[in-house]
Scaffold this active site. Structure first.
Site, PDB file in Angstrom:
ATOM      1  N   CYS A   1      39.735  53.932  59.994  1.00  0.00           N
ATOM      2  CA  CYS A   1      41.042  54.485  59.645  1.00  0.00           C
ATOM      3  C   CYS A   1      42.217  53.618  59.194  1.00  0.00           C
ATOM      4  CB  CYS A   1      41.438  55.217  60.952  1.00  0.00           C
ATOM      5  SG  CYS A   1      42.120  54.521  62.415  1.00  0.00           S
ATOM      6  N   GLU A   2      43.046  54.033  58.501  1.00  0.00           N
ATOM      7  CA  GLU A   2      43.917  53.214  58.039  1.00  0.00           C
ATOM      8  C   GLU A   2      45.211  52.885  58.939  1.00  0.00           C
ATOM      9  OE1 GLU A   2      45.502  54.549  54.338  1.00  0.00           O
ATOM     10  OE2 GLU A   2      46.662  56.416  55.298  1.00  0.00           O
ATOM     11  N   HIS A   3      45.342  53.671  60.038  1.00  0.00           N
ATOM     12  CA  HIS A   3      46.108  53.784  61.119  1.00  0.00           C
ATOM     13  C   HIS A   3      45.928  52.541  62.072  1.00  0.00           C
ATOM     14  CE1 HIS A   3      46.946  58.032  59.858  1.00  0.00           C
ATOM     15  NE2 HIS A   3      47.801  57.348  59.264  1.00  0.00           N
ATOM     16  N   HIS A   4      44.766  52.271  62.367  1.00  0.00           N
ATOM     17  CA  HIS A   4      44.310  51.610  63.491  1.00  0.00           C
ATOM     18  C   HIS A   4      43.124  50.624  63.060  1.00  0.00           C
ATOM     19  CE1 HIS A   4      45.730  55.157  65.510  1.00  0.00           C
ATOM     20  NE2 HIS A   4      46.450  54.634  66.354  1.00  0.00           N
TER      21      HIS A   4
ATOM     22  N   GLN B   1      40.659  60.912  57.316  1.00  0.00           N
ATOM     23  CA  GLN B   1      39.668  61.518  57.137  1.00  0.00           C
ATOM     24  C   GLN B   1      39.867  62.690  55.860  1.00  0.00           C
ATOM     25  OE1 GLN B   1      37.770  63.190  60.551  1.00  0.00           O
ATOM     26  NE2 GLN B   1      36.915  64.966  59.483  1.00  0.00           N
TER      27      GLN B   1
ATOM     28  N   HIS C   1      36.888  59.801  65.760  1.00  0.00           N
ATOM     29  CA  HIS C   1      37.671  58.623  65.632  1.00  0.00           C
ATOM     30  C   HIS C   1      37.690  57.705  66.794  1.00  0.00           C
ATOM     31  CE1 HIS C   1      39.461  60.210  61.579  1.00  0.00           C
ATOM     32  NE2 HIS C   1      38.556  61.024  62.201  1.00  0.00           N
TER      33      HIS C   1
ATOM     34  N   CYS D   1      39.890  55.584  67.350  1.00  0.00           N
ATOM     35  CA  CYS D   1      41.188  55.519  67.809  1.00  0.00           C
ATOM     36  C   CYS D   1      41.678  56.573  68.754  1.00  0.00           C
ATOM     37  CB  CYS D   1      42.173  55.464  66.587  1.00  0.00           C
ATOM     38  SG  CYS D   1      42.012  56.802  65.563  1.00  0.00           S
TER      39      CYS D   1
HETATM   40 ZN   LIG Z   1      43.240  55.770  63.765  1.00  0.00          ZN
END
Ligand SMILES: [Zn+2]
Length: 213
Positions: free
Chosen positions: A103-106, A144, A172, A174
């Site tokens: 995931c690009e956020h975490h 996703q 996920h 995260c």
């Molecule tokens: Zn994430």
């Protein structure tokens, strides 16, 4: 996104005789700076209050850097298609293709399965190739929703089927390991085109067979 995908057709004379077509899918990606990534991981360990010079962590920056390089680099493959001589017009569905992405956020993994189906038009596809198309977009920093749409769009463009549908169910890290700690909770996303979107019977069949509805 820093990815360009180079695609060119490679057709052997024998293959041309049987009407099969191969599209080589390559990836020209901005060169990953491995030494730079190693230095950054060492700095991250320091910033996290860890001692990167300890024997336990000495190899960690190199391992993390090469892991990320692998996880962010899709493998080259040939997309092989064949003429639909039998005029097969029912749904072709590959269920439970493994998905591993970040995931690009975490920059934490999300993993699960993809169900990819299409209603053939003029051409049909070597079935194992659907898994390679999933990997083509999964080995990236992703969300996703975008991953699901990219797979469906790419197949629509390259196979030109009468319909295409992609469902992804993933957990996920995260969400499971931090934050709400929703262990085992799965996120479901879908993207459908053509008759799988517009024709109620085909749409119903696709979502019933994928178990997503
Ligand atoms: Zn994430």
């Amino acid at each position: 996104m820093s990815i360009t995908r180079l695609e060119h057709e490679t057709v052997s004379p024998e293959a041309r005789a049987e009407g099969s077509r191969r599209l080589r899918v390559l990836h020209a990606r901005e060169q990953i700076d491995l030494p730079g990534a190693e230095r950054a991981v060492r700095d991250l360990l320091l910033a996290l209050g860890r001692d990167p010079s300890s024997p336990h962590l000495a190899e960690t920056p190199r391992r993390v850097a090469t892991s990320f390089e692998e996880m962010l680099t899709p493998r080259e493959f040939d997309l092989t298609t064949f003429p639909n001589d039998e005029h097969y017009d029912e749904l072709v569905l590959a269920k439970s293709i493994p998905v591993h992405s970040l995931c690009e956020h975490h920059m934490l993994p999300f993993t699960g399965v993809a169900h990819v189906g299409y209603l053939p038009g003029e051409r049909i596809l070597g079935l194992s190739k659907l898994a390679r198309v999933v990997e083509l977009f999964a080995r990236d920093l992703q969300v996703q929703e975008r991953l699901t749409v990219q797979i469906a769009n790419w197949l629509q463009e390259h196979l030109d089927p009468k319909g295409v549908g992609v469902v992804i169910e993933a957990e996920h890290m995260c969400m499971s390991m931090r934050g709400v700690q929703a262990l085992g909770s799965r996120t479901i996303t879908s993207s459908v085109h053509g008759l799988l979107r517009e024709d109620p019977r085909s749409r119903q069949e696709f979502f019933t067979l994928t178990g997503a509805h």
